[in-house]
Design a protein around this motif. Structure first.
Motif, PDB file in Angstrom:
ATOM      1  N   ARG A   1       0.838  -1.209   0.000  1.00 46.71           N
ATOM      2  CA  ARG A   1       0.000   0.000   0.000  1.00 46.71           C
ATOM      3  C   ARG A   1       0.871   1.257   0.000  1.00 46.71           C
ATOM      4  O   ARG A   1       0.637   2.196  -0.761  1.00 46.71           O
ATOM      5  CB  ARG A   1      -0.916   0.016   1.219  1.00 46.71           C
ATOM      6  CG  ARG A   1      -2.160  -0.793   1.053  1.00 46.71           C
ATOM      7  CD  ARG A   1      -3.124  -0.609   2.228  1.00 46.71           C
ATOM      8  NE  ARG A   1      -4.167  -1.597   2.142  1.00 46.71           N
ATOM      9  CZ  ARG A   1      -4.144  -2.792   2.730  1.00 46.71           C
ATOM     10  NH1 ARG A   1      -3.133  -3.145   3.499  1.00 46.71           N
ATOM     11  NH2 ARG A   1      -5.145  -3.639   2.565  1.00 46.71           N
TER      12      ARG A   1
ATOM     13  N   GLY B   1      -1.490  -1.620  -6.501  1.00 50.01           N
ATOM     14  CA  GLY B   1      -2.944  -1.691  -6.508  1.00 50.01           C
ATOM     15  C   GLY B   1      -3.549  -3.055  -6.323  1.00 50.01           C
ATOM     16  O   GLY B   1      -4.626  -3.182  -5.747  1.00 50.01           O
TER      17      GLY B   1
ATOM     18  N   GLY C   1      -8.478  -9.493   3.797  1.00 52.70           N
ATOM     19  CA  GLY C   1      -9.245  -8.811   2.761  1.00 52.70           C
ATOM     20  C   GLY C   1      -9.267  -9.507   1.415  1.00 52.70           C
ATOM     21  O   GLY C   1      -9.873  -9.006   0.472  1.00 52.70           O
TER      22      GLY C   1
ATOM     23  N   GLU D   1      -7.514  -5.909  -3.487  1.00 52.56           N
ATOM     24  CA  GLU D   1      -7.261  -4.575  -4.026  1.00 52.56           C
ATOM     25  C   GLU D   1      -6.630  -3.729  -2.921  1.00 52.56           C
ATOM     26  O   GLU D   1      -7.262  -3.459  -1.910  1.00 52.56           O
ATOM     27  CB  GLU D   1      -8.567  -3.921  -4.487  1.00 52.56           C
ATOM     28  CG  GLU D   1      -9.161  -4.536  -5.726  1.00 52.56           C
ATOM     29  CD  GLU D   1     -10.437  -3.830  -6.156  1.00 52.56           C
ATOM     30  OE1 GLU D   1     -10.519  -3.453  -7.336  1.00 52.56           O
ATOM     31  OE2 GLU D   1     -11.329  -3.645  -5.302  1.00 52.56           O
TER      32      GLU D   1
ATOM     33  N   ARG E   1      -5.658  -0.789  -3.689  1.00 55.37           N
ATOM     34  CA  ARG E   1      -6.207   0.494  -4.113  1.00 55.37           C
ATOM     35  C   ARG E   1      -7.578   0.203  -4.722  1.00 55.37           C
ATOM     36  O   ARG E   1      -7.708  -0.632  -5.617  1.00 55.37           O
ATOM     37  CB  ARG E   1      -5.286   1.147  -5.139  1.00 55.37           C
ATOM     38  CG  ARG E   1      -5.706   2.540  -5.544  1.00 55.37           C
ATOM     39  CD  ARG E   1      -4.733   3.163  -6.558  1.00 55.37           C
ATOM     40  NE  ARG E   1      -4.664   2.391  -7.787  1.00 55.37           N
ATOM     41  CZ  ARG E   1      -3.598   1.707  -8.218  1.00 55.37           C
ATOM     42  NH1 ARG E   1      -2.484   1.698  -7.511  1.00 55.37           N
ATOM     43  NH2 ARG E   1      -3.628   1.039  -9.343  1.00 55.37           N
ATOM     44  N   GLU E   2      -8.593   0.855  -4.237  1.00 53.68           N
ATOM     45  CA  GLU E   2      -9.955   0.609  -4.698  1.00 53.68           C
ATOM     46  C   GLU E   2     -10.048   0.745  -6.221  1.00 53.68           C
ATOM     47  O   GLU E   2      -9.526   1.687  -6.811  1.00 53.68           O
ATOM     48  CB  GLU E   2     -10.926   1.601  -4.043  1.00 53.68           C
ATOM     49  CG  GLU E   2     -12.371   1.279  -4.325  1.00 53.68           C
ATOM     50  CD  GLU E   2     -13.322   2.182  -3.560  1.00 53.68           C
ATOM     51  OE1 GLU E   2     -14.457   2.323  -4.021  1.00 53.68           O
ATOM     52  OE2 GLU E   2     -12.920   2.733  -2.516  1.00 53.68           O
ATOM     53  N   GLY E   3     -10.688  -0.235  -6.862  1.00 50.37           N
ATOM     54  CA  GLY E   3     -10.886  -0.228  -8.303  1.00 50.37           C
ATOM     55  C   GLY E   3      -9.754  -0.831  -9.110  1.00 50.37           C
ATOM     56  O   GLY E   3      -9.824  -0.891 -10.336  1.00 50.37           O
TER      57      GLY E   3
END
Length: 167
Positions: A105, A110, A125, A149, A151-153
């Motif tokens: 992170r 990502g 997660g 993820e 990073r979201e998306g």
């Protein structure tokens, strides 16, 4: 009896031989035929995302992370996560996972992929890769092909074959 504290630290070049012996004890010679190993074949792991666990001077755990491509998207492949069988069920694997994921992170990565036990990795997660989204270079139980993820998306840009990638 003295209790030695657990130390989690970045992997160093000096750790290589001890980590290979640890992998041999934990996984045996059949490990090289597994799809996850084939994915990492010929691709150097990323030292800034790979960590070791020590009790005193004894290396008792390791996690390695390698670069990959998931279609056109950059990704990380986490594994192997290894803990010396004599030190199992003491939170060492979890501590290694947290260190590696936090470093990923912080480094702006990502997407993390792995092949492993979904109930174990869900607490960090990870979830099962959506069907037909990504493919690996060999057979794998779809229930064990997991994604996180950072990073979201990040998963939205990934699709197709996952291959090891020498950065």
């Amino acid at each position: 009896m003295t209790t030695l504290p657990l130390v989690i630290r970045p992997e160093t070049a000096r750790d290589g031989d001890a980590i290979e012996r640890l992998h041999e004890r934990a996984f045996g010679p059949g490990r090289f035929a597994r799809t996850a190993y084939r994915l990492r074949e010929g691709v150097a792991h990323l030292p800034d995302l790979s960590f070791t666990a020590l009790v005193g001077t004894l290396l008792v755990g390791s996690v390695r992370v390698s670069p990959a491509r998931a279609g056109d998207a950059p990704a990380l492949v986490l594994g192997p996560l290894t803990v010396d069988p004599a030190f199992g069920s003491r939170g060492i694997g979890g501590a290694l996972m947290r260190a590696s994921l936090e470093a990923g992170r912080a480094g702006g990565h990502g997407l993390v992929l792995l092949v492993g036990d979904a109930p174990y990795y869900a607490r960090f997660g990870f979830r099962v890769v959506p069907p037909r989204r990504l493919t690996l270079p060999g057979p794998v139980d779809p229930a064990r092909f997991l994604v996180l993820e950072l990073r979201e998306g990040a998963l939205a840009g990934a699709g197709g074959s996952v291959v090891g990638w020498a950065a």
